[in-house]
Design a protein around this motif. Sequence first.
Motif, PDB file in Angstrom:
ATOM      1  N   TYR A 110       0.817  -1.201   0.000  1.00  0.00           N
ATOM      2  CA  TYR A 110       0.000   0.000   0.000  1.00  0.00           C
ATOM      3  C   TYR A 110       0.854   1.256   0.000  1.00  0.00           C
ATOM      4  O   TYR A 110       0.324   2.352  -0.110  1.00  0.00           O
ATOM      5  N   ARG A 111       2.151   1.127   0.103  1.00  0.00           N
ATOM      6  CA  ARG A 111       3.029   2.297   0.060  1.00  0.00           C
ATOM      7  C   ARG A 111       3.440   2.625  -1.364  1.00  0.00           C
ATOM      8  O   ARG A 111       3.414   3.775  -1.770  1.00  0.00           O
ATOM      9  N   CYS A 112       3.818   1.605  -2.149  1.00  0.00           N
ATOM     10  CA  CYS A 112       4.306   1.867  -3.504  1.00  0.00           C
ATOM     11  C   CYS A 112       3.489   1.155  -4.581  1.00  0.00           C
ATOM     12  O   CYS A 112       3.812   1.238  -5.755  1.00  0.00           O
ATOM     13  N   SER A 113       2.424   0.446  -4.190  1.00  0.00           N
ATOM     14  CA  SER A 113       1.501  -0.244  -5.107  1.00  0.00           C
ATOM     15  C   SER A 113       2.174  -1.337  -5.933  1.00  0.00           C
ATOM     16  O   SER A 113       1.781  -1.598  -7.058  1.00  0.00           O
ATOM     17  N   THR A 114       3.191  -1.972  -5.383  1.00  0.00           N
ATOM     18  CA  THR A 114       3.874  -3.072  -6.063  1.00  0.00           C
ATOM     19  C   THR A 114       3.246  -4.394  -5.660  1.00  0.00           C
ATOM     20  O   THR A 114       2.985  -4.627  -4.486  1.00  0.00           O
ATOM     21  N   ASN A 115       2.999  -5.263  -6.643  1.00  0.00           N
ATOM     22  CA  ASN A 115       2.544  -6.619  -6.345  1.00  0.00           C
ATOM     23  C   ASN A 115       3.760  -7.448  -5.948  1.00  0.00           C
ATOM     24  O   ASN A 115       4.779  -7.433  -6.638  1.00  0.00           O
ATOM     25  N   ASN A 116       3.637  -8.164  -4.841  1.00  0.00           N
ATOM     26  CA  ASN A 116       4.751  -8.920  -4.285  1.00  0.00           C
ATOM     27  C   ASN A 116       4.493 -10.412  -4.391  1.00  0.00           C
ATOM     28  O   ASN A 116       3.349 -10.856  -4.326  1.00  0.00           O
ATOM     29  N   PRO A 117       5.556 -11.219  -4.508  1.00  0.00           N
ATOM     30  CA  PRO A 117       5.362 -12.674  -4.551  1.00  0.00           C
ATOM     31  C   PRO A 117       4.888 -13.191  -3.197  1.00  0.00           C
ATOM     32  O   PRO A 117       5.109 -12.565  -2.158  1.00  0.00           O
ATOM     33  N   LEU A 118       4.241 -14.349  -3.225  1.00  0.00           N
ATOM     34  CA  LEU A 118       3.761 -14.933  -1.973  1.00  0.00           C
ATOM     35  C   LEU A 118       4.915 -15.336  -1.071  1.00  0.00           C
ATOM     36  O   LEU A 118       4.842 -15.190   0.146  1.00  0.00           O
ATOM     37  N   LEU A 119       5.983 -15.866  -1.659  1.00  0.00           N
ATOM     38  CA  LEU A 119       7.174 -16.224  -0.897  1.00  0.00           C
ATOM     39  C   LEU A 119       8.289 -15.251  -1.230  1.00  0.00           C
ATOM     40  O   LEU A 119       8.618 -15.030  -2.386  1.00  0.00           O
ATOM     41  N   ASN A 120       8.879 -14.679  -0.180  1.00  0.00           N
ATOM     42  CA  ASN A 120       9.910 -13.668  -0.358  1.00  0.00           C
ATOM     43  C   ASN A 120      11.086 -14.008   0.541  1.00  0.00           C
ATOM     44  O   ASN A 120      10.915 -14.215   1.745  1.00  0.00           O
ATOM     45  N   ASN A 121      12.291 -14.069   0.001  1.00  0.00           N
ATOM     46  CA  ASN A 121      13.482 -14.384   0.792  1.00  0.00           C
ATOM     47  C   ASN A 121      13.798 -13.321   1.832  1.00  0.00           C
ATOM     48  O   ASN A 121      14.488 -13.587   2.809  1.00  0.00           O
ATOM     49  N   GLN A 122      13.287 -12.103   1.628  1.00  0.00           N
ATOM     50  CA  GLN A 122      13.566 -10.999   2.545  1.00  0.00           C
ATOM     51  C   GLN A 122      12.592 -10.958   3.718  1.00  0.00           C
ATOM     52  O   GLN A 122      12.724 -10.121   4.597  1.00  0.00           O
ATOM     53  N   GLY A 123      11.605 -11.826   3.721  1.00  0.00           N
ATOM     54  CA  GLY A 123      10.609 -11.849   4.789  1.00  0.00           C
ATOM     55  C   GLY A 123       9.309 -11.225   4.333  1.00  0.00           C
ATOM     56  O   GLY A 123       9.042 -11.106   3.139  1.00  0.00           O
ATOM     57  N   ASN A 124       8.502 -10.803   5.285  1.00  0.00           N
ATOM     58  CA  ASN A 124       7.207 -10.197   4.974  1.00  0.00           C
ATOM     59  C   ASN A 124       7.349  -8.703   4.763  1.00  0.00           C
ATOM     60  O   ASN A 124       6.819  -7.879   5.515  1.00  0.00           O
ATOM     61  N   VAL A 125       8.103  -8.342   3.721  1.00  0.00           N
ATOM     62  CA  VAL A 125       8.300  -6.940   3.362  1.00  0.00           C
ATOM     63  C   VAL A 125       8.114  -6.792   1.855  1.00  0.00           C
ATOM     64  O   VAL A 125       8.199  -7.752   1.100  1.00  0.00           O
TER      65      VAL A 125
END
Length: 118
Positions: free
Chosen positions: A10-25
């Motif tokens: 909701y900050r930059c309107s980017t769709n993110n993958p369900l699994l992320n190596n960086q965590g929940n960010v």
Amino acid sequence: DSEELVPMCYRCSTNNPLLNNQGNVCINCRQPFVFSSSSYEVLPLVEFFLEEGITDEEAVSLIDLEAPRTEKKRNKWQEITNTDAQTLRLGDDIIDEMEDDPFTAKLSFEQGGSTFVP
């Protein structure tokens, strides 16, 4: 993955993958995701910091300011009633739902447009 299923920042309107190596960010702006305990959806929370010299009262008054509207809303429909029928005529213009969202309006107003400004 479908855009409807992946978490959106909701900050930059980017769709993110369900699994992320960086965590929940967010993969773009690193905004941490806060999940709802009942629906497990990402909540539209954005963290911000006050600039030096701005008091808490000033910050609250700035948040409460209305975002300026670029154009006045016109009626997008016309009701026509005669003895035999009642019709509703919709205008050719499509109303963008995001314009009516106060959060998005304030976010766009503060950032000076629709592009992400960290």
